[in-house]
Scaffold this active site. Sequence first.
Site, PDB file in Angstrom:
ATOM      1  N   ARG A 117      42.358  32.633 -42.765  1.00 21.20           N
ATOM      2  CA  ARG A 117      40.884  32.604 -42.885  1.00 21.20           C
ATOM      3  C   ARG A 117      40.335  31.245 -43.293  1.00 21.20           C
ATOM      4  NH1 ARG A 117      41.697  37.433 -45.596  1.00 21.20           N
ATOM      5  NH2 ARG A 117      41.508  39.232 -44.201  1.00 21.20           N
ATOM      6  N   LYS A 139      32.437  20.906 -35.266  1.00 21.07           N
ATOM      7  CA  LYS A 139      32.602  21.844 -34.140  1.00 21.07           C
ATOM      8  C   LYS A 139      34.057  21.819 -33.720  1.00 21.07           C
ATOM      9  CE  LYS A 139      28.702  21.035 -31.271  1.00 21.07           C
ATOM     10  NZ  LYS A 139      28.259  21.199 -29.882  1.00 21.07           N
ATOM     11  N   GLU A 181      29.673   7.756 -24.678  1.00 22.04           N
ATOM     12  CA  GLU A 181      28.975   8.476 -25.765  1.00 22.04           C
ATOM     13  C   GLU A 181      28.267   7.480 -26.681  1.00 22.04           C
ATOM     14  OE1 GLU A 181      28.690  11.657 -25.554  1.00 22.04           O
ATOM     15  OE2 GLU A 181      30.492  12.457 -24.590  1.00 22.04           O
ATOM     16  N   LYS A 219      25.957   9.667 -34.875  1.00 22.29           N
ATOM     17  CA  LYS A 219      26.391  11.068 -34.723  1.00 22.29           C
ATOM     18  C   LYS A 219      26.281  11.790 -36.065  1.00 22.29           C
ATOM     19  CE  LYS A 219      28.734  14.768 -33.195  1.00 22.29           C
ATOM     20  NZ  LYS A 219      29.698  15.320 -32.295  1.00 22.29           N
ATOM     21  N   GLU A 229      23.344  23.056 -34.814  1.00 15.92           N
ATOM     22  CA  GLU A 229      22.792  22.873 -33.480  1.00 15.92           C
ATOM     23  C   GLU A 229      21.663  23.844 -33.172  1.00 15.92           C
ATOM     24  OE1 GLU A 229      25.750  21.941 -30.564  1.00 15.92           O
ATOM     25  OE2 GLU A 229      24.338  22.182 -28.926  1.00 15.92           O
ATOM     26  N   ARG A 233      19.954  18.529 -32.903  1.00 15.79           N
ATOM     27  CA  ARG A 233      21.266  18.101 -32.427  1.00 15.79           C
ATOM     28  C   ARG A 233      21.343  18.095 -30.902  1.00 15.79           C
ATOM     29  NH1 ARG A 233      26.818  20.021 -35.532  1.00 15.79           N
ATOM     30  NH2 ARG A 233      28.333  19.106 -34.125  1.00 15.79           N
ATOM     31  N   ASN A 237      22.763  16.109 -26.204  1.00 17.45           N
ATOM     32  CA  ASN A 237      23.082  16.656 -24.875  1.00 17.45           C
ATOM     33  C   ASN A 237      22.580  15.785 -23.733  1.00 17.45           C
ATOM     34  OD1 ASN A 237      24.277  18.845 -26.053  1.00 17.45           O
ATOM     35  ND2 ASN A 237      22.488  20.170 -25.878  1.00 17.45           N
ATOM     36  N   HIS A 240      24.367  15.322 -20.403  1.00 20.37           N
ATOM     37  CA  HIS A 240      25.444  16.316 -20.365  1.00 20.37           C
ATOM     38  C   HIS A 240      25.176  17.499 -19.440  1.00 20.37           C
ATOM     39  CE1 HIS A 240      27.163  13.958 -23.537  1.00 20.37           C
ATOM     40  NE2 HIS A 240      28.192  14.770 -23.665  1.00 20.37           N
ATOM     41  N   HIS A 244      28.080  17.625 -17.078  1.00 21.06           N
ATOM     42  CA  HIS A 244      29.059  18.719 -17.047  1.00 21.06           C
ATOM     43  C   HIS A 244      29.234  19.256 -15.635  1.00 21.06           C
ATOM     44  CE1 HIS A 244      28.894  19.636 -21.612  1.00 21.06           C
ATOM     45  NE2 HIS A 244      29.994  18.988 -21.302  1.00 21.06           N
ATOM     46  N   HIS A 260      35.494  13.027 -19.149  1.00 21.10           N
ATOM     47  CA  HIS A 260      34.203  13.521 -19.624  1.00 21.10           C
ATOM     48  C   HIS A 260      33.148  12.399 -19.702  1.00 21.10           C
ATOM     49  CE1 HIS A 260      31.325  15.769 -22.002  1.00 21.10           C
ATOM     50  NE2 HIS A 260      31.352  14.806 -22.909  1.00 21.10           N
TER      51      HIS A 260
HETATM   52  N1  LIG Z   1      33.933  18.817 -31.288  1.00 26.26           N
HETATM   53  C1  LIG Z   1      33.064  17.991 -30.734  1.00 26.26           C
HETATM   54  O1  LIG Z   1      31.944  17.833 -31.211  1.00 26.26           O
HETATM   55  C2  LIG Z   1      33.474  17.227 -29.512  1.00 26.26           C
HETATM   56  C3  LIG Z   1      32.676  16.180 -29.031  1.00 26.26           C
HETATM   57  C4  LIG Z   1      33.120  15.443 -27.927  1.00 26.26           C
HETATM   58  C5  LIG Z   1      34.314  15.778 -27.315  1.00 26.26           C
HETATM   59  N2  LIG Z   1      35.058  16.814 -27.788  1.00 26.26           N
HETATM   60  C6  LIG Z   1      36.336  17.173 -27.164  1.00 26.26           C
HETATM   61  O2  LIG Z   1      37.197  16.064 -27.264  1.00 26.26           O
HETATM   62  C7  LIG Z   1      38.138  16.119 -26.194  1.00 26.26           C
HETATM   63  C8  LIG Z   1      38.245  14.760 -25.570  1.00 26.26           C
HETATM   64  O3  LIG Z   1      38.643  13.830 -26.549  1.00 26.26           O
HETATM   65  P1  LIG Z   1      39.424  12.498 -26.143  1.00 26.26           P
HETATM   66  O4  LIG Z   1      38.680  11.813 -25.069  1.00 26.26           O
HETATM   67  O5  LIG Z   1      39.727  11.783 -27.382  1.00 26.26           O
HETATM   68  O6  LIG Z   1      40.739  13.080 -25.440  1.00 26.26           O
HETATM   69  P2  LIG Z   1      42.261  13.189 -25.926  1.00 26.26           P
HETATM   70  O7  LIG Z   1      42.350  13.698 -27.293  1.00 26.26           O
HETATM   71  O8  LIG Z   1      42.974  13.924 -24.852  1.00 26.26           O
HETATM   72  O9  LIG Z   1      42.737  11.658 -25.910  1.00 26.26           O
HETATM   73  C9  LIG Z   1      42.787  10.955 -24.695  1.00 26.26           C
HETATM   74  C10 LIG Z   1      44.183  10.392 -24.438  1.00 26.26           C
HETATM   75  O10 LIG Z   1      44.392   9.253 -25.256  1.00 26.26           O
HETATM   76  C11 LIG Z   1      45.586   9.397 -26.007  1.00 26.26           C
HETATM   77  N3  LIG Z   1      45.353   8.680 -27.269  1.00 26.26           N
HETATM   78  C12 LIG Z   1      44.480   9.001 -28.241  1.00 26.26           C
HETATM   79  N4  LIG Z   1      44.459   8.038 -29.172  1.00 26.26           N
HETATM   80  C13 LIG Z   1      45.330   7.077 -28.769  1.00 26.26           C
HETATM   81  C14 LIG Z   1      45.700   5.813 -29.293  1.00 26.26           C
HETATM   82  N5  LIG Z   1      45.160   5.323 -30.392  1.00 26.26           N
HETATM   83  N6  LIG Z   1      46.621   5.100 -28.601  1.00 26.26           N
HETATM   84  C15 LIG Z   1      47.150   5.557 -27.444  1.00 26.26           C
HETATM   85  N7  LIG Z   1      46.811   6.732 -26.888  1.00 26.26           N
HETATM   86  C16 LIG Z   1      45.908   7.480 -27.558  1.00 26.26           C
HETATM   87  C17 LIG Z   1      45.800  10.875 -26.131  1.00 26.26           C
HETATM   88  O11 LIG Z   1      47.158  11.189 -26.360  1.00 26.26           O
HETATM   89  C18 LIG Z   1      45.331  11.359 -24.771  1.00 26.26           C
HETATM   90  O12 LIG Z   1      46.350  11.182 -23.830  1.00 26.26           O
HETATM   91  C19 LIG Z   1      37.637  17.167 -25.223  1.00 26.26           C
HETATM   92  O13 LIG Z   1      38.412  18.327 -25.335  1.00 26.26           O
HETATM   93  C20 LIG Z   1      36.220  17.446 -25.705  1.00 26.26           C
HETATM   94  O14 LIG Z   1      35.813  18.773 -25.431  1.00 26.26           O
HETATM   95  C21 LIG Z   1      34.660  17.519 -28.867  1.00 26.26           C
HETATM   96 ZN   LIG Z   2      30.055  14.355 -24.505  1.00 27.59          ZN
END
Ligand SMILES: NC(=O)c1ccc[n+]([C@@H]2O[C@H](COP(=O)([O-])OP(=O)(O)OC[C@H]3O[C@@H](n4cnc5c(N)ncnc54)[C@H](O)[C@@H]3O)[C@@H](O)[C@H]2O)c1
Ligand SMILES: [Zn+2]
Length: 363
Positions: A117, A139, A181, A219, A229, A233, A237, A240, A244, A260
């Site tokens: 939990r 989130k 972003e 952010k 949100e 917030r 978007n 997006h 998307h 993305h």
């Molecule tokens: N919670 C939120 O508010 C929020 C906001 C935006 C995105 N997201 C989520 O985040 C995800 C995308 O995040 P991302 O773009 O970081 O993707 P990711 O976590 O897949 O990282 C991208 C790639 O880079 C590699 N990597 C990361 N840091 C590294 C480093 N320092 N050196 C070498 N390689 C490295 C990872 O292993 C991966 O292969 C999506 O699932 C998206 O939905 C969430």
């Molecule tokens: Zn985004």
Amino acid sequence: MEVMEISAGGHPVVFGSDALRALDRRIGAEEYSRAFILGDENTLRHCLPELLAHVPRLRDAPTLAVAPGERSKDIAVCSDIWRHLAEMEADRHALLVCIGGGVVTDLGGFVAGTYKRGIRCVHVPTSLMGMVDAAIGGKTGVDLAGLKNMVGVFHDPLAVHVHTPFLKSLGKRELLNGLAEMLKHGLVWDAAAWNTIGEAPLHDIDALKPLVERSAAIKAEVVKADPRESGLRKVLNFGHTIGHGIEAHSWESPQRMLLHGEAVAIGMVCEAWLSWRMGLLSREDYDAIAMRLLALYKPYQFSSADNHRLIELMRNDKKNSGGRFRFTLLTAIGKAKVDVEVTAAQVQEALEHYRLLVREGGM
Ligand SMILES: NC(=O)c1ccc[n+]([C@@H]2O[C@H](COP(=O)([O-])OP(=O)(O)OC[C@H]3O[C@@H](n4cnc5c(N)ncnc54)[C@H](O)[C@@H]3O)[C@@H](O)[C@H]2O)c1
Ligand SMILES: [Zn+2]
């Protein structure tokens, strides 16, 4: 010690060249039974040694590794982690340290929010997307049946510690992904940030550092003003809704899958155009936005026969309740307006505008 701390409402975000040493002190001040580290194979290889060098309190922490990539945001992967934690007798007072990009912090935040939990977690973002966006705001979630973030909870980490030198091992495409972003944060919130990111030195992480920190702070400010949100917030978007749709469309032909941020950059061109078309944004501002984005991000080619499918994909988006489109649009560079109703015909016009723009290779 060079550390800055700002509030994102439910948790602080910590920057500065001593952000990792500050993490060591934070952990030292917490009463917890045992710490665990979660990362993916890349982040554990590239970033964990540096983390442990600055955070000696984590040196004995067991490490849990997931495969890199979006596919790890899956309930089966959560099950594996829950099981591992249980096998290692992690109790309610355990601490999970998530080191990675958005995949690791979304997944780890969700695991922490649900195991027994809810246990505490700390995020150490390693991708640009993670530092300026994903790790901040509480989130969390995983994907389901190909749909993103279908299952999740709000679970604030104890803190997010941003150490920009981790970006040195990140590839250019991933840097541009996060940069989208950052550009968005400037467009919806801070014209000065948009202007300075103009000359973003992607090859020079030290020079990028203040821009990353400003973007993460934007952010945090927005999340702090609207943690669940319910209104404000939604400014985040921008780009997006169409983004998307484009992202999902690109995933239907695996050879041209967009990241993305790449899709959001295209979404921002279309939505800035819509902002102009609806009389909210000046033509001059639209031109400046489109010129910058088109110079940085490669064009996405589609035919007008694809417009229908793109709009269908946008309708599936949870933001578009009741079949109507509600956009966040711009009224100026640095200022956004949420919940603007837009018709499908206007969305189609925007897509058509972008399609012709990149086909002709000019403005
Ligand atoms: N919670 C939120 O508010 C929020 C906001 C935006 C995105 N997201 C989520 O985040 C995800 C995308 O995040 P991302 O773009 O970081 O993707 P990711 O976590 O897949 O990282 C991208 C790639 O880079 C590699 N990597 C990361 N840091 C590294 C480093 N320092 N050196 C070498 N390689 C490295 C990872 O292993 C991966 O292969 C999506 O699932 C998206 O939905 C969430
Ligand atoms: Zn985004």
